[in-house]
Design an enzyme around this catalytic site. Structure first.
Site, PDB file in Angstrom:
ATOM      1  N   CYS A 188     -17.894 -31.178  18.833  1.00  0.00           N
ATOM      2  CA  CYS A 188     -17.187 -31.142  17.553  1.00  0.00           C
ATOM      3  C   CYS A 188     -17.057 -29.700  17.058  1.00  0.00           C
ATOM      4  CB  CYS A 188     -17.859 -32.066  16.532  1.00  0.00           C
ATOM      5  SG  CYS A 188     -16.806 -32.441  15.101  1.00  0.00           S
ATOM      6  N   HIS A 210     -18.165 -37.268  19.410  1.00  0.00           N
ATOM      7  CA  HIS A 210     -19.617 -37.177  19.266  1.00  0.00           C
ATOM      8  C   HIS A 210     -20.333 -38.115  20.239  1.00  0.00           C
ATOM      9  CE1 HIS A 210     -20.149 -34.602  15.687  1.00  0.00           C
ATOM     10  NE2 HIS A 210     -18.955 -35.065  15.321  1.00  0.00           N
ATOM     11  N   GLU A 266     -23.358 -38.033  20.959  1.00  0.00           N
ATOM     12  CA  GLU A 266     -24.735 -38.237  20.489  1.00  0.00           C
ATOM     13  C   GLU A 266     -24.841 -39.286  19.376  1.00  0.00           C
ATOM     14  OE1 GLU A 266     -23.244 -35.202  17.481  1.00  0.00           O
ATOM     15  OE2 GLU A 266     -22.698 -36.022  19.440  1.00  0.00           O
TER      16      GLU A 266
END
Length: 242
Positions: free
Chosen positions: A95, A185, A187
């Site tokens: 990001c 993202h 994660e």
């Protein structure tokens, strides 16, 4: 000296999200896997950047800051990344990290003309991904979690574009041998994604977004979730590990 994969923390999540789920660095370290030697550098908090020669790789987190704000810590990190690219250090920018890496290499970052992309969206791999070490064994289309207002509007010269969707043409790219940027993202999990939508409810509703629909679309992203650990495995092989 055993080199570490350094997580370069460039932001902090919403207080309510942090209280319940932890922060960007926690999620990234967990995604790298318990068998990975990980170091943390709080770049936004003022930590010194590590010597490039001491790093096996770096992962740059997301942030609520904007790259175009040109904050002093961000400008310093951008210069560090520019030097690191010359050494072929493995890099994964997520990001904000994706955008800063792109600008460090000569690309253009700015507000996306369509506004914010947020929620779980489908991503399509481009033909170039078929021979890319990080993306080559993934399905052609898979869901990812997103929340961003700025984008890499123009990729650096020599970058290989790897993934896109109808909103964001530069969702993933590679520079040189092993420097990657991903706008999404990997994660995040579903709880974090829902919390991000709820945390921005007022802003999203003012922008005409259907928050209920966004929440209903949130789903697991098992393919994307593999990427950070796969990156760590590639780094281990590069360093001569098992």
């Amino acid at each position: 000296m055993v080199k570490k994969i350094y997580v370069l923390k460039v932001g902090t999540t919403f207080p309510a999200v942090e209280a319940q789920f932890g922060d960007f660095d926690d999620w990234t370290a967990a995604a790298l896997g318990s068998g990975t030697a990980v170091g943390l550098v709080d770049v936004e908090g003022g930590d010194d950047l590590p010597p490039v020669a001491h790093c096996a790789a770096v992962v740059i987190t997301g942030s609520h800051a904007m790259v175009t704000d040109n904050l002093p810590w961000s400008v310093a990190l951008e210069a560090w990344l520019r030097a690191a690219l010359e050494t072929d250090l493995p890099i994964l920018g997520v990001c904000y990290g994706h955008q800063l890496l792109g600008r460090a290499a000569g690309g253009e970052v700015g507000d996306h003309p369509k506004g914010k992309e947020i929620g779980t969206v489908d991503l399509t791999l481009l033909p170039e991904a078929e021979s890319d070490p990080l993306f080559e064994n993934l399905p052609k289309t898979f869901p990812v979690h997103t929340t961003h207002r700025q984008s890499v509007l123009r990729l650096p010269e020599g970058a290989t574009r790897l993934a896109s969707n109808a909103y964001e043409p530069n969702h993933a790219y590679r520079l040189r041998e092993m420097a990657y940027g991903v706008q999404f993202h990997p994660e995040y999990n579903v709880d974090i994604m829902r919390a991000y939508i709820e945390g921005q409810r007022e802003e999203l509703e003012k922008a005409g977004k259907d928050v209920a629909a966004l929440l209903a679309e949130v789903r697991d992203t098992p393919v994307a979730a593999q990427l950070i650990r796969h990156f760590a495995a590639m780094v281990s092989l590069r360093e001569g590990g098992d």
